[in-house]
Design a protein around this motif. Structure first.
Motif, PDB file in Angstrom:
ATOM      1  N   LEU A 137       0.687  -1.248  -0.079  1.00  0.00           N
ATOM      2  CA  LEU A 137      -0.066   0.168  -0.100  1.00  0.00           C
ATOM      3  C   LEU A 137       0.835   1.229  -0.010  1.00  0.00           C
ATOM      4  CD1 LEU A 137      -2.983   0.998   0.025  1.00  0.00           C
ATOM      5  CD2 LEU A 137      -2.979   1.064   2.504  1.00  0.00           C
ATOM      6  N   PRO A 138       1.798   1.386   0.643  1.00  0.00           N
ATOM      7  CA  PRO A 138       2.516   2.547   0.820  1.00  0.00           C
ATOM      8  C   PRO A 138       3.066   3.165  -0.441  1.00  0.00           C
ATOM      9  CG  PRO A 138       3.206   1.334   2.498  1.00  0.00           C
ATOM     10  CD  PRO A 138       2.496   0.400   1.730  1.00  0.00           C
ATOM     11  N   ALA A 139       3.410   2.092  -1.391  1.00  0.00           N
ATOM     12  CA  ALA A 139       3.950   2.537  -2.594  1.00  0.00           C
ATOM     13  C   ALA A 139       2.687   3.313  -3.547  1.00  0.00           C
ATOM     14  CB  ALA A 139       4.458   1.329  -3.330  1.00  0.00           C
ATOM     15  N   HIS A 140       1.454   3.210  -3.115  1.00  0.00           N
ATOM     16  CA  HIS A 140       0.475   3.299  -4.088  1.00  0.00           C
ATOM     17  C   HIS A 140      -0.466   4.471  -3.409  1.00  0.00           C
ATOM     18  CE1 HIS A 140       1.233   0.059  -6.915  1.00  0.00           C
ATOM     19  NE2 HIS A 140       1.279  -0.692  -5.843  1.00  0.00           N
ATOM     20  N   VAL A 141      -0.594   4.607  -2.249  1.00  0.00           N
ATOM     21  CA  VAL A 141      -1.104   5.428  -1.527  1.00  0.00           C
ATOM     22  C   VAL A 141       0.036   6.272  -0.424  1.00  0.00           C
ATOM     23  CG1 VAL A 141      -3.154   6.090  -0.137  1.00  0.00           C
ATOM     24  CG2 VAL A 141      -3.345   4.176  -1.741  1.00  0.00           C
ATOM     25  N   PRO A 142       0.388   7.394  -0.812  1.00  0.00           N
ATOM     26  CA  PRO A 142       1.481   7.986   0.054  1.00  0.00           C
ATOM     27  C   PRO A 142       0.580   8.601   1.297  1.00  0.00           C
ATOM     28  CG  PRO A 142       1.822   8.503  -2.075  1.00  0.00           C
ATOM     29  CD  PRO A 142       0.505   7.900  -2.354  1.00  0.00           C
ATOM     30  N   GLY A 143       1.112   8.144   2.700  1.00  0.00           N
ATOM     31  CA  GLY A 143       0.408   8.716   3.605  1.00  0.00           C
ATOM     32  C   GLY A 143      -0.676   8.082   4.156  1.00  0.00           C
ATOM     33  N   ALA A 144      -0.844   6.688   3.541  1.00  0.00           N
ATOM     34  CA  ALA A 144      -1.913   5.784   4.003  1.00  0.00           C
ATOM     35  C   ALA A 144      -1.706   5.515   5.589  1.00  0.00           C
ATOM     36  CB  ALA A 144      -1.823   4.729   3.297  1.00  0.00           C
ATOM     37  N   VAL A 145      -3.004   5.808   6.324  1.00  0.00           N
ATOM     38  CA  VAL A 145      -3.294   5.410   7.532  1.00  0.00           C
ATOM     39  C   VAL A 145      -4.339   4.245   7.733  1.00  0.00           C
ATOM     40  CG1 VAL A 145      -3.802   6.048   9.741  1.00  0.00           C
ATOM     41  CG2 VAL A 145      -2.383   7.545   8.274  1.00  0.00           C
ATOM     42  N   LEU A 146      -3.932   3.161   8.021  1.00  0.00           N
ATOM     43  CA  LEU A 146      -4.820   2.060   8.229  1.00  0.00           C
ATOM     44  C   LEU A 146      -5.769   1.935   9.307  1.00  0.00           C
ATOM     45  CD1 LEU A 146      -5.660  -0.834   7.120  1.00  0.00           C
ATOM     46  CD2 LEU A 146      -4.152  -1.910   8.844  1.00  0.00           C
ATOM     47  N   ARG A 147      -7.200   1.994   8.732  1.00  0.00           N
ATOM     48  CA  ARG A 147      -8.148   2.014   9.841  1.00  0.00           C
ATOM     49  C   ARG A 147      -8.785   0.799   9.944  1.00  0.00           C
ATOM     50  NH1 ARG A 147      -6.904   7.144  11.985  1.00  0.00           N
ATOM     51  NH2 ARG A 147      -7.063   8.678  10.297  1.00  0.00           N
ATOM     52  N   ARG A 148      -8.681  -0.007  10.963  1.00  0.00           N
ATOM     53  CA  ARG A 148      -9.303  -1.187  11.370  1.00  0.00           C
ATOM     54  C   ARG A 148     -10.444  -1.003  12.286  1.00  0.00           C
ATOM     55  NH1 ARG A 148      -6.741  -5.790   9.669  1.00  0.00           N
ATOM     56  NH2 ARG A 148      -4.485  -5.748   8.998  1.00  0.00           N
ATOM     57  N   GLY A 149     -11.541  -0.357  11.908  1.00  0.00           N
ATOM     58  CA  GLY A 149     -12.508   0.189  12.613  1.00  0.00           C
ATOM     59  C   GLY A 149     -13.508  -0.983  13.275  1.00  0.00           C
ATOM     60  N   SER A 150     -14.035  -1.002  14.423  1.00  0.00           N
ATOM     61  CA  SER A 150     -14.811  -1.808  14.877  1.00  0.00           C
ATOM     62  C   SER A 150     -16.293  -1.840  14.423  1.00  0.00           C
ATOM     63  CB  SER A 150     -15.136  -1.713  16.457  1.00  0.00           C
ATOM     64  OG  SER A 150     -15.525  -0.353  16.775  1.00  0.00           O
ATOM     65  N   LEU A 151     -16.824  -0.908  13.574  1.00  0.00           N
ATOM     66  CA  LEU A 151     -17.862  -0.638  12.878  1.00  0.00           C
ATOM     67  C   LEU A 151     -18.023  -1.276  11.544  1.00  0.00           C
ATOM     68  CD1 LEU A 151     -18.681   3.120  14.027  1.00  0.00           C
ATOM     69  CD2 LEU A 151     -19.844   1.060  14.800  1.00  0.00           C
ATOM     70  N   PRO A 152     -19.341  -1.864  11.122  1.00  0.00           N
ATOM     71  CA  PRO A 152     -19.473  -2.361  10.039  1.00  0.00           C
ATOM     72  C   PRO A 152     -19.642  -1.569   8.967  1.00  0.00           C
ATOM     73  CG  PRO A 152     -21.131  -3.053  11.176  1.00  0.00           C
ATOM     74  CD  PRO A 152     -20.364  -2.251  12.079  1.00  0.00           C
ATOM     75  N   PRO A 153     -19.634  -1.799   7.759  1.00  0.00           N
ATOM     76  CA  PRO A 153     -19.931  -0.575   6.431  1.00  0.00           C
ATOM     77  C   PRO A 153     -21.400  -0.205   6.629  1.00  0.00           C
ATOM     78  CG  PRO A 153     -18.470  -2.771   5.805  1.00  0.00           C
ATOM     79  CD  PRO A 153     -19.075  -2.985   7.065  1.00  0.00           C
ATOM     80  N   VAL A 154     -22.356  -1.052   7.299  1.00  0.00           N
ATOM     81  CA  VAL A 154     -23.548  -0.416   7.268  1.00  0.00           C
ATOM     82  C   VAL A 154     -23.683   0.636   8.091  1.00  0.00           C
ATOM     83  CG1 VAL A 154     -24.276  -2.115   9.026  1.00  0.00           C
ATOM     84  CG2 VAL A 154     -26.156  -1.018   7.473  1.00  0.00           C
ATOM     85  N   ALA A 155     -23.107   0.764   9.201  1.00  0.00           N
ATOM     86  CA  ALA A 155     -22.619   1.851  10.082  1.00  0.00           C
ATOM     87  C   ALA A 155     -22.167   3.022   9.357  1.00  0.00           C
ATOM     88  CB  ALA A 155     -21.811   1.454  11.325  1.00  0.00           C
ATOM     89  N   GLY A 156     -21.192   2.710   8.555  1.00  0.00           N
ATOM     90  CA  GLY A 156     -20.784   3.749   7.584  1.00  0.00           C
ATOM     91  C   GLY A 156     -21.921   4.604   6.900  1.00  0.00           C
ATOM     92  N   ALA A 157     -22.988   3.565   6.210  1.00  0.00           N
ATOM     93  CA  ALA A 157     -23.767   4.052   5.554  1.00  0.00           C
ATOM     94  C   ALA A 157     -24.790   5.027   6.286  1.00  0.00           C
ATOM     95  CB  ALA A 157     -24.506   3.000   4.806  1.00  0.00           C
TER      96      ALA A 157
END
Length: 349
Positions: free
Chosen positions: A292-312
């Motif tokens: 990932l760092p080679a393709h997204v400079p500044g990438a910060v991984l987020r392993r959130g506890s919320l599922p995608p439906v919560a993001g919706a």
């Protein structure tokens, strides 16, 4: 008083829907983020369901269940965010607009419809800026840039990823080994055991015959077998896993470039979701993170506890004016959503 008996003023509730191939999930919340209703149903992808109308029926079934649990009516929804697999082209969004208008006349006027890849972005950064990388049955990658720019992978992907990709590559490796055109691999015995087939020929026949052949779910069920064989050191399986992770990273790089995130002078939130990427010790996720760092400079991984439906759901709240770009407000809403989510088994696949 139970949730199902609670009476609320009209237009005080918000709806988030995340629809994929394995399931559709819907959440209803108050403006503070308290989840008061949840619903689940089947495939909500107009490309993946037997017919598009059946996908619509599944999405509406999840919505109705969530509303019933909330003791609410569709007219009580002040804002809704539909994040749906298969919303890949303008005509797909138009199809859903027409279907929702037809099935819910006079309601859900304040709604947005996007690909399900966008659902998880706010699970990493509540402001809604960042990249979501989903590896479930298939793959979905989407990004929202600092200026509101949107990009999702849709049909631009030229590689099968997620469980589909792992299964396809594993079958190819086993069949090539059987023909003497590829190296021997521990995947052969592992897949025969997993599917209960006596020979590679029997496996091939079951996968490809005209009648009573394997379903898509059955084909893809070997994804965890592939990652386990890779983790055990089989070089063929390890190559499959590394290639999968690298592809996820490269498409995430496209998303960053297309939305201005590659040039942004700020950390870039990257949210992983889907069972292939979030399983404990996932070798696909490890390969993705190495690339990932080679393709997204500044990438910060987020392993959130919320599922995608919560993001919706957070999308629905943010689009309705809840100031999720302000840290204090975002923290309060996130605490409320997290503390009122349905049990974990609600989203199990």
């Amino acid at each position: 008083m139970s949730k199902a008996q609670t009476v609320r003023p009209a237009s005080t509730l918000f709806l988030g829907v995340d629809a994929g191939n394995s399931k559709t999930a819907a959440l209803v919340s108050t403006a503070s983020g308290e989840v008061v209703g949840a619903g689940r149903s089947g495939c909500g992808d107009i490309y993946g369901a037997p017919t598009p109308e059946e996908a619509v029926a599944e999405v509406l079934a999840a919505v109705r269940t969530a509303l019933a649990q909330a003791g609410a009516d569709i007219g009580d929804i002040a804002g809704a965010a539909f994040r749906l697999a298969g919303v890949d082209w303008a005509e797909d969004r138009d199809y859903w607009d027409e279907a929702l208008t037809r099935h819910c006349p006079g309601a859900l006027s304040a709604r947005t419809i996007l690909n399900d890849g966008y659902a998880a972005i706010r699970c990493g950064d509540p402001s809604g800026v960042g990249i979501s990388v989903t590896g479930g049955t298939a793959a979905a990658i989407a990004a929202r840039g600092p200026g509101g720019e949107l990009w999702d992978m849709g049909w631009w992907s030229q590689h099968a990823m997620g469980a589909v990709g792992l299964a396809n590559e594993a079958f190819r490796a086993v069949f090539l080994a059987e023909l003497g055109l590829g190296p021997q691999t521990a995947l052969t015995e592992a897949l025969l055991t997993h599917y209960g087939k006596p020979t590679v020929a029997a496996l091939n026949h079951w996968l490809t015959r005209r009648h009573d052949h394997a379903t898509g779910q059955e084909r893809n069920s070997c994804a965890r077998v592939v990652t386990a064989v890779a983790a055990a050191g089989d070089p063929v399986a390890a190559d499959i896993v590394r290639a999968q992770g690298a592809r996820f990273a490269r498409y995430a790089g496209v998303a960053a470039r297309r939305t201005g995130l590659a040039q942004a002078d700020r950390p870039v939130s990257v949210v992983l979701s889907g069972s292939v990427l979030t399983a404990q010790g996932s070798p696909v996720a490890e390969a993705l993170l190495a690339e990932l760092p080679a393709h997204v400079p500044g990438a910060v991984l987020r392993r959130g506890s919320l599922p995608p439906v919560a993001g919706a759901l957070l999308d629905a709240l943010g689009e309705a004016g809840v100031p999720l770009h302000e840290p204090e407000a975002a923290h309060a809403v996130l605490e409320s959503v997290t503390g009122s989510m349905p049990p974990q088994e609600f989203l199990a696949t």
